[in-house]
Scaffold this active site. Structure first.
Site, short mmCIF file in Angstrom:
data_model
loop_
_atom_site.label_atom_id
_atom_site.label_comp_id
_atom_site.label_asym_id
_atom_site.label_seq_id
_atom_site.Cartn_x
_atom_site.Cartn_y
_atom_site.Cartn_z
N ARG A 105 0.88 -1.19 0.00
CA ARG A 105 0.00 0.00 0.00
C ARG A 105 0.91 1.22 0.00
NH1 ARG A 105 -5.39 1.44 3.46
NH2 ARG A 105 -6.19 0.01 1.88
N HIS A 132 -7.36 0.71 -6.45
CA HIS A 132 -7.56 -0.13 -5.26
C HIS A 132 -8.25 -1.44 -5.72
CE1 HIS A 132 -7.88 -1.31 -1.21
NE2 HIS A 132 -8.79 -0.48 -0.75
N GLN A 135 -10.21 -4.01 -3.36
CA GLN A 135 -11.54 -3.60 -2.91
C GLN A 135 -12.59 -3.99 -3.95
OE1 GLN A 135 -12.31 -1.92 0.20
NE2 GLN A 135 -14.31 -2.70 -0.45
N ASP A 220 -17.23 7.23 -1.92
CA ASP A 220 -16.02 7.07 -1.11
C ASP A 220 -15.74 8.44 -0.50
OD1 ASP A 220 -13.61 6.13 -0.06
OD2 ASP A 220 -12.53 6.20 -1.96
N CYS A 260 -16.31 1.70 0.39
CA CYS A 260 -15.18 0.84 0.81
C CYS A 260 -14.82 1.02 2.27
CB CYS A 260 -13.98 1.08 -0.09
SG CYS A 260 -13.27 2.74 0.06
N ARG A 289 -13.52 -8.51 1.94
CA ARG A 289 -12.09 -8.31 1.70
C ARG A 289 -11.32 -9.57 2.09
NH1 ARG A 289 -10.03 -3.22 1.56
NH2 ARG A 289 -8.18 -4.31 0.84
N1 CP Z 1 -11.30 -0.09 2.42
C1 CP Z 1 -10.04 -0.16 2.88
O1 CP Z 1 -9.10 -0.43 2.11
O2 CP Z 1 -9.91 0.07 4.21
P1 CP Z 1 -8.56 0.26 5.04
O3 CP Z 1 -7.97 1.58 4.63
O4 CP Z 1 -8.99 0.24 6.47
O5 CP Z 1 -7.62 -0.87 4.72
N1 NVA Z 2 -9.95 6.63 -1.56
C1 NVA Z 2 -9.60 6.25 -0.21
C2 NVA Z 2 -9.82 4.79 0.00
C3 NVA Z 2 -9.53 4.31 1.39
C4 NVA Z 2 -9.66 2.82 1.54
C5 NVA Z 2 -8.17 6.61 0.05
O1 NVA Z 2 -7.32 6.41 -0.86
O2 NVA Z 2 -7.85 7.10 1.13
#
Ligand code: CP
Ligand code: NVA
Length: 305
Positions: A105, A132, A135, A220, A260, A289
């Site tokens: 990540r 992502h 997700q 989101d 998400c 997930r």
């Molecule tokens: N939706 C998601 O990826 O959540 P987190 O940021 O908690 O991993």
């Molecule tokens: N769009 C959001 C998703 C979090 C899971 C971010 O990147 O912070």
């Protein structure tokens, strides 16, 4: 044989993605039905690099590996050499000699591409600024479980043209649905990605139009990780884009709502809608997930359950 990575949905064929979703549904059933643990991943180790925060992603990957008989190592920049400037190329070469699978990540999507190019083992995108895809596996599983095949259905994306929105654009092509995006001007997804998917994806700035008769409505946060300082400015621009009961009333009678998470109640979604089980499937979506990433990891390592 070349190493399989999962950096975006485009790395796998539509058939493979659908078979991962179906495998996730089966894994979920067997986890609920009997004793959950298998030995499919015995002795396998997942490295998890988190350069941004996480709740769901970390716990689902870590629990998933444990349930499959393997283990996971959490690596944060605060206590690895990556955080002190060791090049991503070197980190990838070293880690991939020690573990079987690596989840990353991070911020720039280019960083995970560089990482994957230097890794001997599969690399999974656990969120970048641009995509992502994990997700989306969970979202597609959730829709399938509640409403059946998403092919031919209409999905409305309301809000920011962010990493989730861009993964929905890829998903429209892979899972064969129509995607209607409503974003404020200035917050649209990548123009080249939109142009490449123009057959299934349309964009405007009218949430009512996008949601009209849709089978799934998705939103989101308005300020993603890394955009914290733009929060106030974004809240102003996005104010007409809240998903609430009034907006959902324009969707199809059996429409679902997804997010998400984490969600900001009263901003991108009203608290009432998020908590309304007639529409909101966000808790199933979060749980999935776990199941979908187990199926993904089994696929990438060619493991049988
Ligand atoms: N939706 C998601 O990826 O959540 P987190 O940021 O908690 O991993
Ligand atoms: N769009 C959001 C998703 C979090 C899971 C971010 O990147 O912070």
């Amino acid at each position: 044989m070349s190493v399989k990575h999962f950096l975006t949905l485009c790395d796998l064929s539509g058939d493979t993605l659908k078979s991962i979703v179906n495998e996730a549904i089966e894994l979920k059933k067997s986890l609920k039905a009997t004793s959950p643990a298998t030995t499919a991943m015995q002795g396998k180790v997942l490295g998890m690099i988190f350069e941004k925060s996480s709740t769901r992603t970390r716990v689902s990957f870590e629990a998933g590996m444990a349930q499959l008989g393997g283990s996971a190592i959490f690596l944060s920049p605060a206590d690895t050499q990556l955080g002190r400037g060791e090049p991503v190329e070197d980190t990838a070469r070293v880690l991939s000699r020690m573990v079987d699978l690596i989840m990353v990540r991070t911020f720039a999507h280019q960083r995970i591409e560089t990482f994957a190019a230097h890794s001997q083992v599969p690399v999974i995108n656990a969120l970048t600024d641009d995509y992502h895809p994990c997700q989306l596996l969970a979202d597609m599983q959730t829709f399938t479980e509640h409403r059946g095949d998403i092919a031919g259905k209409t999905v409305a994306w309301i809000g920011d043209g962010n990493n989730m929105c861009q993964s929905y654009i890829n998903a429209a092509a892979k899972f064969d649905f129509e995607l209607r995006i409503a974003c404020p001007p200035g917050f649209r997804p990548n123009a080249d990605l939109l142009a490449a998917n123009a057959k299934r994806v349309s964009i405007g700035s009218d949430p009512q139009h996008a949601v009209s008769s849709a089978h799934l409505v998705v939103t989101d946060t308005w300020a993603s990780m890394g955009q914290e300082e733009q929060k106030q400015q974004r809240e102003k621009a996005f104010a007409p884009f809240q998903v609430n009961h009034q907006l959902m009333s324009l969707a199809a009678n059996d429409a679902l709502f997804m997010h998400c998470l984490p969600a900001y109640r009263g901003l991108e979604v009203s608290s009432d809608l998020l908590e309304d089980p007639r529409y909101s499937v966000v808790w199933d979506e979060a749980e999935n997930r776990l199941h979908s990433q187990k199926a993904l990891m089994l696929y990438l390592l060619n493991c049988q359950t």
